[in-house]
Design an enzyme around this catalytic site. Structure first.
Site, PDB file in Angstrom:
ATOM      1  N   HIS A 168       0.813  -1.219   0.000  1.00 55.92           N
ATOM      2  CA  HIS A 168       0.000   0.000   0.000  1.00 55.92           C
ATOM      3  C   HIS A 168       0.834   1.250   0.000  1.00 55.92           C
ATOM      4  O   HIS A 168       0.454   2.269  -0.565  1.00 55.92           O
ATOM      5  CB  HIS A 168      -1.013  -0.051   1.136  1.00 55.92           C
TER       6      HIS A 168
ATOM      7  N   ARG B   2     -10.841   3.572  -2.944  1.00 54.81           N
ATOM      8  CA  ARG B   2     -10.479   2.669  -1.832  1.00 54.81           C
ATOM      9  C   ARG B   2     -10.892   3.325  -0.517  1.00 54.81           C
ATOM     10  O   ARG B   2     -10.100   4.047   0.092  1.00 54.81           O
ATOM     11  CB  ARG B   2      -8.970   2.415  -1.838  1.00 54.81           C
TER      12      ARG B   2
ATOM     13  N   ARG C 192     -15.775   1.340  -3.671  1.00 51.57           N
ATOM     14  CA  ARG C 192     -15.611  -0.017  -3.154  1.00 51.57           C
ATOM     15  C   ARG C 192     -15.806   0.010  -1.645  1.00 51.57           C
ATOM     16  O   ARG C 192     -15.231   0.864  -0.960  1.00 51.57           O
ATOM     17  CB  ARG C 192     -14.205  -0.546  -3.479  1.00 51.57           C
TER      18      ARG C 192
ATOM     19  N   GLU D 210     -11.456 -10.930  -7.862  1.00 58.83           N
ATOM     20  CA  GLU D 210     -10.045 -10.949  -7.473  1.00 58.83           C
ATOM     21  C   GLU D 210      -9.629 -12.239  -6.786  1.00 58.83           C
ATOM     22  O   GLU D 210      -8.593 -12.294  -6.135  1.00 58.83           O
ATOM     23  CB  GLU D 210      -9.708  -9.730  -6.607  1.00 58.83           C
TER      24      GLU D 210
ATOM     25  N   ASN E 117      -4.281  -7.249  -8.535  1.00 66.28           N
ATOM     26  CA  ASN E 117      -3.287  -7.382  -7.462  1.00 66.28           C
ATOM     27  C   ASN E 117      -3.556  -8.618  -6.608  1.00 66.28           C
ATOM     28  O   ASN E 117      -2.678  -9.451  -6.386  1.00 66.28           O
ATOM     29  CB  ASN E 117      -3.263  -6.137  -6.573  1.00 66.28           C
ATOM     30  N   ASP E 118      -4.793  -8.732  -6.112  1.00 63.18           N
ATOM     31  CA  ASP E 118      -5.128  -9.899  -5.303  1.00 63.18           C
ATOM     32  C   ASP E 118      -5.269 -11.152  -6.166  1.00 63.18           C
ATOM     33  O   ASP E 118      -4.859 -12.233  -5.752  1.00 63.18           O
ATOM     34  CB  ASP E 118      -6.419  -9.657  -4.507  1.00 63.18           C
TER      35      ASP E 118
ATOM     36  N   ARG F  87       2.450 -10.623  -2.071  1.00 65.42           N
ATOM     37  CA  ARG F  87       2.993  -9.479  -2.796  1.00 65.42           C
ATOM     38  C   ARG F  87       3.809  -8.546  -1.898  1.00 65.42           C
ATOM     39  O   ARG F  87       4.575  -7.731  -2.378  1.00 65.42           O
ATOM     40  CB  ARG F  87       1.869  -8.705  -3.478  1.00 65.42           C
TER      41      ARG F  87
ATOM     42  N   CYS G 209      -8.904  -2.901 -12.529  1.00 70.96           N
ATOM     43  CA  CYS G 209      -8.418  -1.819 -11.676  1.00 70.96           C
ATOM     44  C   CYS G 209      -7.131  -2.179 -10.917  1.00 70.96           C
ATOM     45  O   CYS G 209      -6.745  -1.490 -10.001  1.00 70.96           O
ATOM     46  CB  CYS G 209      -9.493  -1.380 -10.690  1.00 70.96           C
TER      47      CYS G 209
END
Lengths: 580, 78
Positions: free
Chosen positions: A191, A298, A334, A433, A456-457, A467, A504
């Site tokens: 992050h 987010r 989200r 995801e 990403n996930d 990650r 995304c």
């Protein structure tokens, strides 16, 4: 000159003096003093040594009385080092011979020692580095006293060097004169890295030991293109980088023009570019970068503040402000993706052994229904101000999605009873995801309003790579043939079912994947605002049939490096002058 | 850090070399330097003293190492 290699979080080149930010946030600038002030620096140093020893004496006495002599002995070596005349005289020499400020001299000498410990082979001795750091901090605390400066008050552009930054610290960089960042820790999709990317200035992370190799005041080059940090460059290297930096700035000027143009392929197909945002004010930044709306807000970043969980009204204000910043564009909100690496300070659950597979995201929301309902009410209330879409993260089963939707209906009924205005027809969708959701994509297509692929996930769970773990982070690759095939299948299934699909993850903002995703049929991309102009430039140069040919070829490879090399080559053909 | 404590009792300068690692010699009275010797279990050290009480210093340090770590020190020099 020293060259360190890491992971780049944003392209571009930064040149500036290093400022070291350690865990206690001391800033040790390179500073020399006038010759007649040398004596004052010597006195300051003497004061620091005496106060540190006094402090340690008090501390060991207390420890001896309360925890026993073994505990007190822990600091014996610290005391020994502070009484060490060798150490003291090397710092004093630096002050006398170079007119260095006491803080800078202390930091430089202590960092030299840390470097020597780092080179040792015995792991127990290497651990001593923490003691050396501890001694350094103690001395600096007394040298700097109350005069320690914070990043908000920098007087000139600097490169920030730290072991790690918290997301909160990273978020604060926007208002400082920091031009680049170099961090010991971190992976490309942490992050902190995501925030650094949206901040947009050059940064290299995962450098392992940059914060001990570099001293405050060293000249640093952050090369975000080649993922390098160069400390104290020689004249030739410095000149080369100054030229490169100028080229970069020219490219930035070109992108300034491009971002105002339509996002349409050379053969006339409209591609929607949305921004990923963490804070409401970034919605307007995204629009200014040429985005069509917000593809991912987010909301869990509302928790990144000391006051605790945000109230319904605070959330409503944040969402409304993001919607207004988008000026009529779509805003995809989200629901909280809390848990795992995004930990809330308030809900301190017992530490999970495997948080990535634990109580996170929609699971967390569904187990904290009161908190979840507050968020849903706030989003519904804000929905009257624009084109709002709502999506649930980390869906693994249809039951979860249905339960989340039922909670949404409860929230709607409550609002209705309270006579509060909201949009009943707000579009509801999901983040795809997890491998489970990808396999069942056709089932979801019958129930959801839209699907947003969170790569990403998805990549993390497909490739079984954490990650955030720097030891395996390099295995995390969107080019993995398994990843490409899953993404293709999901886009294909959604297109067939006439369900709008967007992407995304970080993949959407990386030019190397743009052709590939377009060729798979993707028409909605969501990325960090800083990436929008470059992606738009590429889209305007490409045609759909060309992109389709690229995908066919890319999908024929068996390994990720073949895919990456091929995609890079194809992208370079369209953008020969841009660093890819 | 008993080694430094004992070494510091003497007027003579004390230098120590880690023969096992062919390190540079360091100041035997310095806590930081002694740690940089990387003297782990089984290392062979050479202790060197110069000054009025050099002989006593080396003897004292040799017997300290012998008692503390149960190892045979190298024969004292100087």
């Amino acid at each position: 000159m020293e060259i360190l290699r890491g992971i780049s979080v944003a392209h571009g080149i930064a040149i500036g003096e290093a400022v070291i930010l350690d865990a206690e946030e001391f800033r040790i600038p390179y500073r020399t003093v006038a010759p007649d002030h040398v004596e004052r620096e010597m006195e300051l140093l003497d004061h620091a040594f005496r106060s540190s020893l006094q402090e340690l004496a008090d501390q060991t006495q207390w420890l001896g009385e309360h925890l026993g002599q073994d505990a007190a002995n822990v600091f014996d070596w610290h005391i020994g080092v502070l009484k060490d005349t060798n150490l003291r005289s090397s710092i004093e020499d630096l002050i006398r011979q170079k007119n260095a400020a006491a803080a800078y001299a202390t930091s430089t000498v202590m960092r030299n020692y840390q470097r020597r410990f780092m080179q040792m082979t015995d792991p127990l001795l290497v651990e001593r580095i923490r003691d050396v750091q501890d001694i350094e901090r103690r001395l600096l605390r007394h040298v700097l006293g109350e005069t320690r400066e914070d990043l908000a008050h920098l007087s000139k552009p600097v490169v920030l060097v730290a072991h790690d930054l918290t997301p909160t610290q990273t978020a604060q960089l926007a208002d400082t004169m920091v031009v680049g960042v170099a961090l010991d820790s971190g992976a490309a999709t942490s992050h902190t890295a995501i925030l650094l990317r949206s901040w947009g200035r050059p940064g290299v992370i995962g450098l392992n030991d940059v914060s001990t190799r570099v001293s405050g005041g060293d000249l640093l080059i952050i090369d975000g293109v080649n993922q390098l940090v160069i400390a104290n460059p020689n004249d030739q290297t410095l000149e080369e980088y100054k030229t490169k930096k100028a080229e970069y700035e020219r490219l930035a000027v070109e992108l300034e023009v491009i971002k105002k143009l339509d996002s349409v392929t050379a053969d006339g197909v409209r591609i929607y570019l949305w921004s990923n945002i963490e804070f409401p004010r970034e919605a307007a930044i995204g629009m200014a970068s040429g985005a069509d709306g917000v593809g991912l807000y987010r909301t869990e970043f509302l928790f990144l503040r000391p006051e605790g969980a945000p109230s319904e009204d605070e959330q409503y204000e944040a969402y409304r402000s993001a919607i207004e910043g988008t000026r009529g564009g779509t805003v995809t909100i989200r629901t909280f993706d809390l848990g795992a690496d995004k930990y809330t300070q308030q809900k301190q659950y017992e530490q999970e052994r495997n948080p990535m597979l634990g109580l996170r995201s929609i699971r967390y929301s569904l187990q904290n229904l009161d908190m979840f309902k507050v968020q849903l009410r706030a989003i519904l209330r804000a929905s009257v101000h624009g084109d709002v879409r709502l999506m649930f993260p980390l869906i693994v089963s249809l039951m979860e999605y249905r339960q989340a939707k039922m909670t949404l209906h409860d929230a709607m009924e409550d609002l209705e009873e309270d006579g509060i205005e909201f949009r009943r027809d707000v579009s509801v969708g999901m983040m795809l995801e997890t491998p489970a959701a990808a396999i069942q994509v056709q089932d979801y297509c019958r129930e959801v309003g839209f699907i947003s692929i969170g790569t990403n996930d998805l990549i993390q769970y497909l490739l079984a790579v954490d990650r955030g773990n720097e030891r395996v982070g390099r295995f995390f690759s969107a080019s993995h043939p398994a990843v490409l095939r899953v993404v293709r299948d999901v886009i294909r299934a959604c297109t067939k079912a006439d369900v709008q699909v967007s992407l995304c993850g970080e993949m959407a903002g990386q030019p190397v994947y743009t052709l590939c995703l377009m060729g798979m049929g993707l028409r909605h991309f969501s990325m960090a605002p800083a990436n929008v102009p470059e992606i738009k430039k590429l889209i305007r140069l490409a045609t759909i049939p060309y992109a389709q040919r690229v995908v066919r070829r890319a999908l024929s490879f068996e390994t990720d490096w073949q895919v990456t090399n091929y995609l890079r080559k194809e992208t370079k053909k369209l953008l020969p002058d841009d660093p890819i | 850090m008993r080694f430094i404590d004992v070494a510091s009792k003497f007027q003579s300068s004390v230098t120590v070399t880690n023969i096992s690692r062919s390190s540079e010699s360091v100041d035997g009275k310095s806590a930081m330097h002694m740690m940089l010797l990387e003297a782990t279990m089984g290392s062979v050290l050479r202790v060197h003293a110069r000054g009025v009480d050099a002989r006593e210093a080396v003897d004292a340090l040799a017997s300290l190492v012998e008692q503390s770590f149960g190892l045979n020190p190298t024969p004292p020099t100087d």
